[in-house]
Structure formats: structure tokens, C-alpha cells
Design an enzyme around this catalytic site. Structure first.
Site, PDB file in Angstrom:
ATOM      1  N   TYR A  47     -56.275 107.645  46.137  1.00  0.00           N
ATOM      2  CA  TYR A  47     -55.548 108.058  44.931  1.00  0.00           C
ATOM      3  C   TYR A  47     -54.164 108.569  45.324  1.00  0.00           C
ATOM      4  CZ  TYR A  47     -57.606 107.944  40.316  1.00  0.00           C
ATOM      5  OH  TYR A  47     -58.018 107.531  39.090  1.00  0.00           O
ATOM      6  N   GLU A  49     -51.320 109.346  42.751  1.00  0.00           N
ATOM      7  CA  GLU A  49     -50.441 109.481  41.571  1.00  0.00           C
ATOM      8  C   GLU A  49     -49.109 110.104  41.993  1.00  0.00           C
ATOM      9  OE1 GLU A  49     -52.467 111.403  38.347  1.00  0.00           O
ATOM     10  OE2 GLU A  49     -53.950 109.796  38.229  1.00  0.00           O
ATOM     11  N   ASP A 193     -37.062  89.220  32.011  1.00  0.00           N
ATOM     12  CA  ASP A 193     -38.411  89.115  32.572  1.00  0.00           C
ATOM     13  C   ASP A 193     -38.420  87.820  33.382  1.00  0.00           C
ATOM     14  OD1 ASP A 193     -41.058  88.560  33.066  1.00  0.00           O
ATOM     15  OD2 ASP A 193     -41.774  89.210  31.106  1.00  0.00           O
ATOM     16  N   THR A 219     -43.653  89.597  37.422  1.00  0.00           N
ATOM     17  CA  THR A 219     -44.954  89.660  38.070  1.00  0.00           C
ATOM     18  C   THR A 219     -44.718  89.295  39.527  1.00  0.00           C
ATOM     19  OG1 THR A 219     -45.370  87.355  37.506  1.00  0.00           O
ATOM     20  CG2 THR A 219     -46.309  89.005  36.028  1.00  0.00           C
ATOM     21  N   LYS A 222     -46.787  84.720  40.572  1.00  0.00           N
ATOM     22  CA  LYS A 222     -46.541  83.347  40.116  1.00  0.00           C
ATOM     23  C   LYS A 222     -45.789  82.603  41.229  1.00  0.00           C
ATOM     24  CE  LYS A 222     -46.781  84.515  35.201  1.00  0.00           C
ATOM     25  NZ  LYS A 222     -46.641  85.967  35.022  1.00  0.00           N
ATOM     26  N   ARG A 228     -51.671  89.718  42.413  1.00  0.00           N
ATOM     27  CA  ARG A 228     -51.514  89.887  40.975  1.00  0.00           C
ATOM     28  C   ARG A 228     -50.940  91.280  40.687  1.00  0.00           C
ATOM     29  NH1 ARG A 228     -53.144  86.742  37.107  1.00  0.00           N
ATOM     30  NH2 ARG A 228     -53.715  85.252  38.716  1.00  0.00           N
TER      31      ARG A 228
HETATM   32  N1  DSN Z   1     -50.000  84.323  31.098  1.00  0.00           N
HETATM   33  C1  DSN Z   1     -48.877  84.046  31.924  1.00  0.00           C
HETATM   34  C2  DSN Z   1     -48.513  82.605  31.918  1.00  0.00           C
HETATM   35  O1  DSN Z   1     -49.404  81.814  32.135  1.00  0.00           O
HETATM   36  O2  DSN Z   1     -47.369  82.245  31.729  1.00  0.00           O
HETATM   37  C3  DSN Z   1     -47.728  84.872  31.600  1.00  0.00           C
HETATM   38  O3  DSN Z   1     -48.054  86.209  31.727  1.00  0.00           O
END
Ligand code: DSN
Length: 426
Positions: A47, A49, A193, A219, A222, A228
């Protein structure tokens, strides 16, 4: 303790599915062994925080090191002055920006969800649409490119407090400078984003939005090819424009508002194992071979888009500048929905997802489109010739959705092909 055979059997099945299939979901990728190892490490037990050097728990001196490493590497990767590596996901990162920049009911602008925008950019069933007032800008019907004229006129009329660029299904480069100009004119914060193209941006293959946006979210899983999770970045920190002050009367920097919005605003304990895995993936992204990988992702996508066009499919916007290809099925198969197409392709071990196309005549549950992406298949070592073969296989399935013999023979070909593209050395 007894081994949980039931669960590990399920993991084994998923491993097998990933191994034998062609993965074309644009937002997915395969992480390296060391990213996987750090996610499954003892760091999950801690933990912590707070932030490095200012935690609410004892014993954080080691995990301070891994979080600081993630911070330093991410700054270097994108040329950022400030970053936060704690958001559990991209949607959490976006929520933290909303919390820092908006009050309930405030207006903000994002790309129309049915034109490629993201759930957390104003969907009526998401926090962004439930708690704030979303205003959409669109793509043009004729060329399916962002309609910057419309964006500007709506921004001037509505004067939102936040403008978001970025998408889930948009294959083209953005004109960030133009959006920043109108944001400055109306006194809005400009957020990008970059979740989808982050890896291509890190490799210098697309424009770096940190040069133009006040705040950038992403994110990490990707194109970027990490675990993730989510991150928030700023090219340059700045004083918050609303005059929010510290108890000492100093105007708070935006970084302080964003840090507080992530913790304690949105989240409690950070996922130390995931943050460590983020650090590993940023290290990998700083290596020269990463740029070669990303260049191949882009080349593969361009070849795949052209192969679809050559087979008579309509590719939204006529091609791609990134890793993503959006196919409008209606020109080739008037009666085939994205929902059915996704299902039959899964039967052939080709994974993709149904997707709305701009000005779709069908609902989001049926859709007229399929979204494809090349990050995962490129991680497996695929080059341009395989892209044309894959489109051949997809076309064969979609042209014969009722013919189980053809679907089975494509599946056998997919499985045989993927045996030549190794994955999971461990
Ligand atoms: N769900 C994702 C996508 O497939 O584009 C985006 O967060």
C-alpha cells in the site's frame, strides 16, 4: 495452499486463444515477458497512498524508487515537464482531469462518439456525460475528417471550459495547433487523450500533442505496449487559470490540482506492480528497436487499409495515418452488420470489433463497421505481405458468412500461419 486449478485452466485457455489467433483489435497489444513479470511481482502487496517521498504508509522507500523510475522515464519519452503514473486506466486519467478542471454541470467538447469519440469524452452513460455537459464536434460527411470549422464555431458559441481531442476510432492525424488556438481564444483548457496513438507518438511518427495541449492523458497498453493502465502528462506545468490558491495564498500549479484529483480525488492506493510494469514498458519504448516496431505498425496499417480498398471495401477517410483502420461494410455487403461480421471472424480465430462508422444507419449494438488495428500482430513479427494475406482471409469469411466449411478452412489457415509468429517465450 491448494492450487486453484479451475482458474489456471481458464488462463491457459486464454493463452491458447491468443497464441493461435490473429489479433486485430486496435486497442490491444502483447506485452514483453519483463512487463508481465513485474505485474506479477511482490509489489502488488504494498500500500502506498500518496506520492514518492510523501506517503501515508511506512515501508514505501522501495516502491518510491519504482514509481520515480516510471515518472522519469515517461517524462523523457514524451518530453514532459510533469507526469502522474498512478491512474488505473485511461478513463480514470480522464476523470481526474475532469475533476481538476470542471465543476459539475460545466460544458466541455469532445469528438462525437458515433464519429469515433471515446466513452469518457461525453457518453450519456459515462461519468463525463452524467455529471458534465458534453458538446460534440463531428467529422465531415464527405471525407470523414474532423470538421475543424464546426469545432471552432461550436466552441465560440458554447464557450466550454475544456476541449478534448482524441478518439477510439479515428485513423487520421490531428491538427492540435488549430484546436489550441480556439481554446486560447475562449479561455478553455485543451486536453488530448492520446491513448490510441501514444506508441506512434513516442516513436516520433505522429505529432507530439504535448507541444500543443495543456494536458495529455493516455493509456499505457495500446500502441504503447505496456501494462493495462493510465497516465497524465503536461509539456509544461502552469498556474491554474481559476485562481485556486494554497492555504498560503499562492496560486496552485495545475500539477498540484491534477495530483490531488488522482489521489485522493479519484483513487486510493496506487497499483505498485502495474506502475513498475509501466516503468519497464517506458524503458522498452526508449530503446532504438521500439521505433522500428512502431514504424512497422504504421506501415502494416497502411498496407492493410489499401488491401481492403483493393477488395472493394470502403475504408473510412480513405486510409490511415496511424495503426487503426475503420471499414464501412455497407458498400460491399449491404446486409452484413458489424455484429455478425465480428462473430463470424471470431469463428475463424480472427479477432476484431464491431464499430459505428460516421453517419451510421445502424445502432451501436449492430453497427455497419469493423475496426482493425496492427499493434498486436506487428508485435508478433508480422510484416506487410501478411497484411494482404489477412485481408484475403477476412474477405473470404465475410463473403461466406453462412458457409461453415469455408470458415473452418480459414481458421485452419489462421492457426497454421500464427504458428510461424511466436509469442510467449515463457
Ligand atoms: N475501449 C478502448 C478501445 O478499444 O478503443 C478505448 O478505451
Amino acid at each position: 495452499m491448494q492450487q486453484d486449478r479451475q482458474l489456471f485452466e481458464i488462463i491457459g485457455k486464454e493463452r491458447e486463444r491468443q497464441l493461435k489467433g490473429i489479433e486485430l483489435i486496435a486497442s490491444e497489444n502483447f506485452v514483453s515477458e519483463q512487463v508481465m513479470q513485474s505485474m506479477g511481482s511482490v509489489l502488488t502487496n504494498k500500500y502506498a497512498e500518496g506520492y514518492p517521498g510523501r506517503r501515508y504508509y511506512g515501508g514505501c522507500e522501495v516502491v518510491d524508487l519504482s514509481e520515480q523510475l516510471a515518472i522519469d522515464r515517461l517524462k523523457k519519452l514524451f518530453g514532459a515537464e510533469w507526469v502522474n503514473v498512478q491512474p488505473h486506466s485511461g478513463a480514470q486519467a480522464n476523470a481526474a482531469v475532469f475533476l481538476a478542471c470542471l465543476k459539475a454541470g460545466d460544458a466541455f467538447m469532445g469528438l462525437n462518439l458515433s464519429h469515433g469519440g471515446h466513452l469518457s469524452h461525453g457518453s450519456p452513460v459515462n461519468f463525463s456525460g452524467l455529471m458534465f455537459r458534453p458538446i460534440a464536434y463531428n467529422v465531415r460527411e464527405d471525407d470523414q475528417l474532423v470538421d475543424y470549422d464546426q469545432l471552432e464555431s461550436v466552441a465560440r458559441a458554447e464557450r466550454p471550459r475544456l476541449i478534448i481531442a482524441g478518439a477510439s476510432a479515428y485513423s487520421r492525424e490531428w491538427d492540435y495547433a488549430r484546436i489550441r488556438k480556439v481554446a486560447d481564444e475562449i479561455g478553455a483548457i485543451f486536453m488530448v487523450d492520446m491513448a490510441h496513438p501514444a506508441g506512434l507518438i513516442a516513436a516520433g511518427l505522429l505529432e507530439n500533442p504535448l507541444k500543443h495541449a495543456h494536458i495529455v492523458t493516455s493509456t499505457t497498453h495500446k500502441t504503447l505496449r505496456g501494462p493495462r493502465g493510465g497516465v497524465i502528462l503536461m509539456g509544461r506545468d502552469f498556474e491554474n487559470p481559476w485562481g485556486i490558491t494554497t492555504p498560503k495564498g499562492e496560486v496552485k500549479m495545475m500539477s498540484a490540482l491534477l495530483d490531488s484529483a488522482v489521489f485522493p480525488g479519484m483513487q486510493g492506493g496506487p497499483l505498485k506492480h502495474v506502475i513498475a510494469a509501466k516503468a519497464v514498458s517506458f524503458y522498452e519504448a526508449l530503446q532504438p528497436e521500439y521505433n522500428i516496431y512502431q514504424a512497422q505498425v504504421k506501415k502494416n496499417a497502411a498496407v492493410m487499409a489499401q488491401a481492403f480498398i483493393d477488395k472493394g471495401y470502403k475504408v473510412v477517410s480513405g486510409g490511415t495515418d496511424n495503426h487503426c483502420i475503420l471499414v464501412d461494410l455497407r458498400t460491399k455487403f449491404a446486409d452484413l452488420t458489424g455484429k455478425v461480421a465480428e462473430k463470424v471472424l471470431v469463428e475463424a480465430d480472427i479477432t476484431t470489433n464491431k464499430n459505428m462508422v460516421p453517419f451510421d444507419s445502424r445502432s451501436p449494438f449492430q453497427t455497419s463497421g469493423l475496426r482493425f488495428g496492427t499493434p498486436a500482430i506487428t508485435t508478433r513479427g508480422a510484416k506487410e505481405p501478411l497484411m494482404s494475406e489477412i485481408v484475403e482471409m477476412i474477405d473470404s469469411v465475410l463473403s461466406n458468412v453462412e458457409d461453415s466449411k469455408i470458415i473452418t478452412s480459414v481458421r485452419e489457415k489462421v492457426n497454421a500461419t500464427m504458428k510461424q509468429y511466436p509469442l510467449f517465450a515463457w
